[in-house]
Design a protein around this motif. Structure first.
Motif, short mmCIF file in Angstrom:
data_model
loop_
_atom_site.label_atom_id
_atom_site.label_comp_id
_atom_site.label_asym_id
_atom_site.label_seq_id
_atom_site.Cartn_x
_atom_site.Cartn_y
_atom_site.Cartn_z
N LYS A 46 30.38 37.81 32.83
CA LYS A 46 28.78 37.87 31.88
C LYS A 46 28.08 36.67 31.62
N ILE A 47 28.49 35.70 31.10
CA ILE A 47 27.97 34.66 31.13
C ILE A 47 27.36 33.24 31.98
N SER A 48 29.04 33.68 32.58
CA SER A 48 28.68 32.51 33.56
C SER A 48 28.97 33.36 34.70
N PRO A 49 28.44 32.18 36.24
CA PRO A 49 29.17 32.62 37.04
C PRO A 49 30.25 32.77 37.44
N VAL A 50 31.72 33.07 38.05
CA VAL A 50 33.26 32.76 38.15
C VAL A 50 33.59 32.58 39.60
N HIS A 51 34.35 31.76 39.98
CA HIS A 51 35.13 32.11 41.72
C HIS A 51 36.40 32.33 40.59
N PHE A 52 36.74 33.52 41.20
CA PHE A 52 38.09 34.60 40.59
C PHE A 52 38.95 35.34 41.37
N VAL A 53 39.94 34.90 42.23
CA VAL A 53 40.85 34.97 42.75
C VAL A 53 41.94 36.49 41.94
N ARG A 54 41.98 37.24 42.83
CA ARG A 54 43.24 37.94 41.79
C ARG A 54 44.13 38.60 43.44
N LEU A 55 45.37 39.02 42.65
CA LEU A 55 45.80 40.40 43.48
C LEU A 55 46.05 41.42 42.42
N LYS A 56 46.26 42.37 43.35
CA LYS A 56 45.68 43.82 43.28
C LYS A 56 47.25 44.81 43.96
N HIS A 57 48.61 45.51 42.95
CA HIS A 57 48.96 46.17 43.89
C HIS A 57 49.66 47.71 43.27
N LYS A 58 50.54 46.92 42.61
CA LYS A 58 50.33 48.35 41.28
C LYS A 58 51.05 48.35 40.04
N GLU A 59 49.46 47.15 39.35
CA GLU A 59 49.73 47.16 37.95
C GLU A 59 50.93 46.45 37.63
N THR A 60 52.55 46.06 38.15
CA THR A 60 52.97 45.54 37.68
C THR A 60 53.75 44.11 38.17
N ARG A 61 54.00 43.59 37.54
CA ARG A 61 54.41 42.48 37.42
C ARG A 61 54.90 41.58 38.37
N ARG A 62 55.78 42.73 38.99
CA ARG A 62 56.90 42.12 40.18
C ARG A 62 56.10 42.64 41.03
N ILE A 63 56.47 42.42 43.10
CA ILE A 63 55.83 42.58 44.46
C ILE A 63 57.18 43.94 44.51
N ASP A 64 56.88 44.93 44.62
CA ASP A 64 58.59 45.20 45.26
C ASP A 64 57.99 45.54 46.75
N PHE A 65 58.99 45.19 47.84
CA PHE A 65 58.83 45.56 49.29
C PHE A 65 60.29 46.32 50.31
N ASN A 66 60.25 47.38 50.65
CA ASN A 66 61.16 46.61 52.01
C ASN A 66 60.91 46.24 53.16
N LEU A 67 61.83 45.71 54.22
CA LEU A 67 62.00 45.26 55.35
C LEU A 67 62.73 45.68 55.55
#
Length: 228
Positions: A46-67
């Motif tokens: 809100k003060i100064s624009p930034v370049h921000f990249v983030r992950l969005k999954h299930k609001e958890t620390r770890r990412i679970d998946f099936n393979l």
């Protein structure tokens, strides 16, 4: 801007937010449950624009998946080296070369955002248990990763900055801020982004604060940007 990636059957979104994508300073968050760190970037934007990249999954620390009908789990901050991917998969309960290959594809896609970046600023939160700047002191769990450490006894030990760069370390120390300098030669290869950046000569800063320490983490953002 949003990009959707797959790890096995899991869908993970990479979000680019707050617009200033041409900025050579990249803010990044890989643990969606560390909400204070995300909120403070929003507030600073809100003060100064930034370049921000983030992950969005299930609001958890770890990412679970099936393979191939097998379940896997990874910490997305432990995937940036071969050794790290192997360990985080094993910590999650199961390792396979197919799963490691899928995780590497995801990691490489995330690392593309580091192209043409002069400084990476990772945003993290901790809890008031076990992990703090004291972990980097002699005898601490993270001591092997430490080249130098400065502790301001008047600061909460959960609020600190971790960097790969001696120049940044010295400037933050001069500001009387809790700060750690990574040992870029004798670090523990845990696959973290700090390890990747240290190996590849990419200046890296982690702004770490206890979850809920909104004002403290916002002030650390301002302090870091004042030295860049």
């Amino acid at each position: 801007m949003m990009k959707t990636l797959k790890i096995g059957d899991a869908t993970v979104q990479i979000l680019k937010e707050y617009g200033n994508v041409n900025d050579s300073i990249l803010f990044i968050n890989v643990h969606e449950d560390e909400t204070t760190s995300i909120e403070t970037v929003y507030e600073y934007a809100k003060i100064s624009p930034v370049h921000f990249v983030r992950l969005k999954h299930k609001e958890t620390r770890r990412i679970d998946f099936n393979l191939r009908n097998k379940a896997y789990s990874i910490d997305p901050n432990r995937i940036f080296t071969k050794k790290g991917r192997r360990k985080t998969l094993r910590d999650g309960g199961k390792f396979s070369f197919k799963a490691a290959k899928s995780v590497k594809v995801f990691a490489d896609s995330l690392l593309l955002h580091l192209n043409d970046v002069t400084v990476v600023i990772a945003m993290h939160n901790n809890t008031d248990v076990n992990y703090s700047i004291k972990s980097y002191l002699p005898g601490g769990d993270e001591a092997k990763n430490t080249d130098q450490v400065y502790v301001n006894p008047e600061m909460d030990p959960d609020d600190f900055i971790y960097t790969t760069e001696l120049d940044f370390y010295l400037k933050l120390k001069d500001k009387n801020i809790n700060v750690i300098l990574q040992d870029n030669k004798r670090f523990v290869n845990d696959g973290s982004l700090s390890v990747y950046c240290g190996v590849n000569g990419i200046p890296y800063i982690n702004i770490e604060a206890q979850k809920g320490h909104f004002e403290e983490q916002l002030e650390l953002i301002k302090a870091v940007l004042s030295i860049l």
